[in-house]
Design an enzyme around this catalytic site. Structure first.
Site, PDB file in Angstrom:
ATOM      1  N   ARG A  85       0.511  -1.432  -0.351  1.00  0.00           N
ATOM      2  CA  ARG A  85       0.349   0.399   0.025  1.00  0.00           C
ATOM      3  C   ARG A  85       0.637   1.003  -0.245  1.00  0.00           C
ATOM      4  NH1 ARG A  85      -4.758  -1.294  -0.067  1.00  0.00           N
ATOM      5  NH2 ARG A  85      -5.267   0.724   0.486  1.00  0.00           N
ATOM      6  N   THR A  91      -4.864   6.754  -3.762  1.00  0.00           N
ATOM      7  CA  THR A  91      -5.950   5.968  -4.683  1.00  0.00           C
ATOM      8  C   THR A  91      -5.956   6.486  -6.052  1.00  0.00           C
ATOM      9  OG1 THR A  91      -6.943   5.034  -3.368  1.00  0.00           O
ATOM     10  CG2 THR A  91      -8.435   5.357  -5.227  1.00  0.00           C
ATOM     11  N   ARG A 102       1.306   4.730  -8.006  1.00  0.00           N
ATOM     12  CA  ARG A 102       0.634   5.306  -8.773  1.00  0.00           C
ATOM     13  C   ARG A 102       1.165   7.161  -8.825  1.00  0.00           C
ATOM     14  NH1 ARG A 102      -4.183   3.567  -4.535  1.00  0.00           N
ATOM     15  NH2 ARG A 102      -4.765   1.585  -6.144  1.00  0.00           N
ATOM     16  N   HIS A 115      -4.365  -2.293  -7.986  1.00  0.00           N
ATOM     17  CA  HIS A 115      -5.355  -2.831  -6.416  1.00  0.00           C
ATOM     18  C   HIS A 115      -3.748  -3.128  -5.600  1.00  0.00           C
ATOM     19  CE1 HIS A 115      -8.060  -4.636  -4.797  1.00  0.00           C
ATOM     20  NE2 HIS A 115      -7.029  -6.041  -4.301  1.00  0.00           N
TER      21      HIS A 115
END
Length: 137
Positions: A85, A91, A102, A115
């Site tokens: 994570r 996100t 990301r 994901h």
């Protein structure tokens, strides 16, 4: 050793950055214990993301996840869930810290490259969705 599920989403697969993303995991102490490239059916995507069924973004999420192939992986290592994570970043890639997956490879909150399981409990459920025990080593 802790395990977690990672999915490289259709946007990142289409951009040919699968190897770069896997390198991020491996260079940060996560081993790829299993991996497969597949095309999710609508039923698979709806089942996998069923927890979000009542959320306004559910249909768009499912549409996106069936828009192209994905790479599902079991990552293994110390604190694998949290480490994954941290490596993924927020996100929304606009809010993701520089150097996260990301921030470097995602275009939007919808097309956000990866994901990752959000807990050890969900990791076990998500891994079992994609992999049988004999596929993981």
């Amino acid at each position: 050793m802790e395990q977690t599920l990672s999915i490289i989403k259709p946007d990142a697969v289409a951009k040919n950055v699968v190897g770069k993303i896997i390198d991020r995991f491996e260079s940060n102490g996560l081993k790829v214990a299993a991996a497969k490239r597949l095309q999710l059916s609508r039923a698979d995507a709806e089942q996998f993301y069923a927890v979000h069924k009542e959320r306004p973004f559910f249909k768009d999420l499912v549409d996106f996840m069936v828009s192209g192939p994905v790479v599902a992986m079991v990552l293994e290592g110390e604190n694998a869930v949290l480490k994954n994570r941290d490596l993924m970043g927020a996100t929304d890639p606009k809010k993701a810290a520089p150097g996260t997956i990301r921030a470097d490879f995602a275009d939007s909150i919808d097309a956000n490259a990866v994901h990752g399981s959000d807990s050890l409990e969900n990791a076990k459920i998500e891994i079992a969705f994609f992999f049988s025990g004999r596929e993981i080593n």
